[in-house]
Design an enzyme around this catalytic site. Sequence first.
Site, PDB file in Angstrom:
ATOM      1  N   CYS B  84       0.820  -1.217   0.000  1.00  0.00           N
ATOM      2  CA  CYS B  84       0.000   0.000   0.000  1.00  0.00           C
ATOM      3  C   CYS B  84       0.851   1.264   0.000  1.00  0.00           C
ATOM      4  O   CYS B  84       0.328   2.366  -0.148  1.00  0.00           O
ATOM      5  CB  CYS B  84      -0.950  -0.019   1.189  1.00  0.00           C
ATOM      6  SG  CYS B  84      -1.890  -1.559   1.266  1.00  0.00           S
ATOM      7  N   HIS B 334      -9.312   3.720  -0.950  1.00  0.00           N
ATOM      8  CA  HIS B 334      -7.924   3.273  -0.925  1.00  0.00           C
ATOM      9  C   HIS B 334      -7.597   2.403  -2.133  1.00  0.00           C
ATOM     10  O   HIS B 334      -7.483   1.185  -2.015  1.00  0.00           O
ATOM     11  CB  HIS B 334      -7.680   2.525   0.394  1.00  0.00           C
ATOM     12  CG  HIS B 334      -6.293   2.002   0.584  1.00  0.00           C
ATOM     13  ND1 HIS B 334      -5.173   2.599   0.040  1.00  0.00           N
ATOM     14  CD2 HIS B 334      -5.835   0.922   1.283  1.00  0.00           C
ATOM     15  CE1 HIS B 334      -4.104   1.905   0.394  1.00  0.00           C
ATOM     16  NE2 HIS B 334      -4.484   0.883   1.130  1.00  0.00           N
TER      17      HIS B 334
END
Lengths: 128, 388
Positions: B84, B334
């Site tokens: 991420c 996200h």
Amino acid sequence: MTEAAPDGQYDAWLDAIEAGEGYYLECANGHGWLPPRRICPECRSRDLGEERLPDSGKVTTHTTITVPTPQFEDDAPYVTAVADFGSVSITGMVRGIDPEDVEIGTVVGVEVGERVTTGDRAVVFRPR
Amino acid sequence: MSNPRVAGAGVTKFGKHPERTGRDLFAQAGLEALDQSGVDSDDVDALFYGNFMGELAEHQGHQGPLMAEAIGLDVPATRFEAACASAGAAIRAAVKDIRNGEADVIVVGGAERMTNIGTAAATDALAIAADDLYEVRAGMTFPGAYALMARSYFEAYGGSREDLAHIAVKNHEHALVNEHAQIQKEISVQDALEAPTIASPLGLYDSCPITDGAAAAVLTSEAYAEEHGLEAPVAVTGTGQGGDNLALQDRAHFAQTPAADAAAEEAYADAGIGPADVDVAEVHDCFTIAEVLAIESLGFYERGEGISAATDGETTRHGVMPVNLSGGLKAKGHPVGATGVAQLATIAWVLDGSHPRADAVEDGRIGVCHNAGGTVASTTVHVLEVAE
């Protein structure tokens, strides 16, 4: 279908736990790790030897997973926990106890079980 | 050493766009960034692009050149992968190259297509950021991993699910005016507490959604920005990155994130600032507990004190230290490989006054971005400052 190749020392480690001869790797400075390791990431010692895994460890943190990956679909809900076995900690699925009753500090032993969903081997903790 | 300027940025609407290919998402964000920057595409030296799960979601590796082509660039293009924190790693590499004089203009960005494969497969794809042998095969999911960290935090320092709920409520409220946000819906503490559990003690509202989206920014050297009369008032003045054991089980603490400590320390030293100088922050709140760990690692709070920051109103847009004015990953969404650059875009827009929540820090001059990969085994921190 070609059978998948084993994952070297990981599968050998599971075999050892199944045979009641669980072990971990420890460096000269007492840092514990799970195989394979050629170097201690903590102190860079390359002198790693096999030590017998203690019969029991203590749960240090745990979660009951209700939204699983497809590989654990039929296992859910299940408890995944980290247990402290002294120099080394291991992550496993906790069985043989109501998920509500798992606590930090619960004493567990380690064995090899099967994933309900796929039949693959999995590290399993059971209360001692 | 001159600090790179943020000459322009572009972000797609984050959300569910299952039919949109990664290349189309990135083309939108990248072209918007180039257009906004006023930079001639012929002057671009490279594309640094973040993406995490492209092989699993789109059966597409080697995305660097594909994405350069998608925005009309014929330049060396490299994909960065740090789970991420992929886009944060791309930014860091660009900052270093520009500072070193290796490049004058670099497009940084990232994209992720996730909803096309469904929640279960996306959960599976995200899980590969953990240790496959020793975590994933023991049933660990990402919500599960952060649940393990949350329980450790409660045990070590106290705090409650209600404190975490206040973080979700805050970030949802912040996102209400963010047109790029996936979720623009106000929620109450009660809503969060009553939502279904995903991995105890975390519930649905402790978790960011699964998101399609892309973000891009054009970074230039200070000299290039001056020579070309670019309107680029915000500079990247500090960069830091930290690492940790991949598997949680191998760490000394589950309720601290030393990779973020190290990244913050390095970025602050690089910028010549300290945590007390920071006016605003975008942090990696993939789960509510992650925001707590982030604001402690960034030095805004002592260990064990970050948990009550949202409850006490300190990190809301009215508070002393606004965190995640975009809505954070929690409400903005996200798209993994895009997140780091979306954070950079948010801070640049807050500091130049063009963000709809910029009024929260009217005289703000310094902002930070905290982008974390996996269970924070990779973290980048960037400091942005108003340079003129």
